[in-house]
Design a protein around this motif. Structure first.
Motif: not given
Lengths: 102, 393
Positions: B245-250
């Motif tokens: 949903i954000s394109g940010r990887k954690y």
């Protein structure tokens, strides 16, 4: 996993106990005999009792059973011998004895 | 996606508004005060229907959350430093009752001496309380981590409280560009809280937190320990969902130039930006420097961290908290313990730094990398427990 309290005991493996010790039903104190903590014992003198039932709500351990509007003898499986009933009885119908005394 | 400029505290308060929790236990303490302050405005403006409970202490704010969560609601609070310390008793109660409360922890030094600036002594001090701990480097990460807290903690296989940490003032009050998700996207991602059992479930009476005699206590503690192990998988699953949903990887941590690194820093939080700048400068000079920024401290990702650091020759673990063990800080103890399983272990030294807001600079970071090169050159050191940034004769 809503396990019944009666299925959990001191030999239960951790996998069969409820998370956080949650209890999913009421009245489970019936499963645990806590009256053995008692060092003094209240004695119910039925002849002096007027059935005012004042002792019943004062008992912190719900150990004075009532049937048909009358109190019965103590539930000694759960009475811890605090003596509050002895103090609140207006008719001296409860006396306190050392545990083991006749 | 919404582009904004927010402080870390605003970002967390914004996340809380989007989540719209049932209850907030609110008590102010620097530097987390702004979180309930911003949130109170949302309440006043009718943007949330949260029960905003202003209490008389942090002991009570967490107690409020425990009661609300046990009743079946979603509860949040925010705190720092001595506020977190005052919650100490209830931190254990929350975790052992398996109540997934979320705390926004804005890291600040503990008294004494009294100090309002950043270090990690508050959350590190309660690292064994049974809470999942996730740390942010930036405002963006503080926001993103907060949105992931409830899907992790409320997962029926986890049922553990979550502490979302960010660095006091550096992150909490520093305004940065940030990408926010749409309210509807957050709502769908976080979902609603439907525990199987809760106090207000009329048809199923429940007792929470009963007394455990010796014959039961240890089994319940093992259940907590097992839940913490299971949390690892859930943290990665939620991160994967969040990436969609954000394109940010954690993940558990973020490696930087680590693949071929000979020397590396392991650290937590906002110092990562400084270390990254030092790595860039050193790489330009041909020095094989790298960095590992830990995001998830509890559960501690020992196996993954060990794999990531296995090929380094020397590592400096950076602790923004003293533990007065006389042999090193908490992150050092965990990291060095994890590395012990390697047949060919890298040298591993500890730096306690940044206490009470003491600056951590690119120059300081480069000094540490130089010290690591020296350790390799000399072939080890007895001086493994060090401090940096302090004045000295």
């Amino acid at each position: 996993m809503n396990r019944k309290a009666e299925t959990i005991h001191e030999q239960s493996p951790w996998q069969q106990m409820t998370e956080g010790g949650e209890i999913y039903e009421g009245g489970t104190s019936r499963l645990t005999i806590t009256g053995e903590w008692r060092t003094r014992t209240p004695v119910f003198l039925e002849a002096k009792c007027r059935q005012c039932l004042l002792c019943v709500p004062y008992c912190p351990d719900s150990s004075i059973p009532v049937a048909d509007g009358k109190r019965l003898d103590f539930d000694f499986d759960h009475c811890k011998g605090c003596g509050i009933c002895v103090k609140v009885c207006p008719f001296d119908a409860i006396v306190f004895q050392e545990e083991g005394e006749a | 996606m919404i582009r904004e400029r927010l402080s870390g505290n605003e970002a967390v308060a914004y996340a809380m508004r989007q989540i719209n929790p049932d209850v907030m236990g609110a008590f102010p303490i620097t530097p987390s005060t702004e979180i309930p302050q911003y949130f109170a405005q949302y309440v006043a403006d009718g943007l949330v229907d949260t029960e905003f409970v202003t209490v008389e202490s942090e002991h009570s704010s967490l107690s409020t959350c425990i009661g609300a969560e046990a009743a079946g609601g979603r509860a949040v609070t925010a705190t720092s430093s001595c506020g977190l310390a005052l919650m100490y008793e209830l931190l254990y109660v929350t975790a052992s009752c398996r109540l997934p409360v979320t705390i926004a922890c804005v890291n600040r030094a503990l008294s004494g001496p009294i100090n309002i600036n950043n270090d990690h002594s508050d959350s590190m001090g309660c690292r064994d309380a049974g809470w999942i701990q996730i740390y942010a480097e930036t405002n963006q990460e503080a926001y993103d981590n907060f949105l992931q807290a409830m899907p992790i903690g409320e997962n029926p296989t986890v049922r553990l409280p979550v502490m979302i940490c960010q660095d006091g003032f550096i992150t909490s009050h520093g305004v940065e560009n940030i990408e926010l998700l749409e309210d509807e996207t957050v709502k769908a991602f976080v979902g609603e809280y439907h525990p199987e059992n809760y106090l207000l479930k009329h048809e199923n009476p429940l007792a929470v937190g009963p007394y455990d005699v010796t014959n039961y206590y240890m089994e319940h503690k093992i259940q907590q320990a097992e839940a913490m192990k299971r949390a690892k998988g859930v943290i990665l699953d939620v991160a994967a969902r969040f990436e969609k949903i954000s394109g940010r990887k954690y993940g558990f941590f973020e490696p930087y130039c680590l693949e071929d690194a000979d020397i590396a820093l392991v650290l937590i939080g906002s110092s990562a930006g400084t270390a990254r700048a030092a790595v860039d400068e050193l790489r330009e000079q041909g020095v094989k420097a790298g960095m590992l920024k830990l995001r998830v401290f509890r559960p501690f990702p020992a196996k993954e961290l060990t794999e990531a650091l296995a090929n380094c020759k020397a590592i400096a673990v950076m602790d923004k908290a003293e533990s007065f063990s006389a042999v090193g800080g908490p992150l050092f103890a965990e990291t060095r313990s994890a590395l012990y399983s390697l047949a060919n272990r890298p040298y591993c030294i500890n730096y306690v730094y940044g206490l009470g807001g003491r600056d951590f600079t690119v120059k300081t970071a480069k000094t540490i990398y130089a010290a690591l090169e020296e350790v390799i050159q000399v072939g080890g050191t007895d001086e493994i427990y060090r401090h940096i940034g302090q004045r000295s004769e």
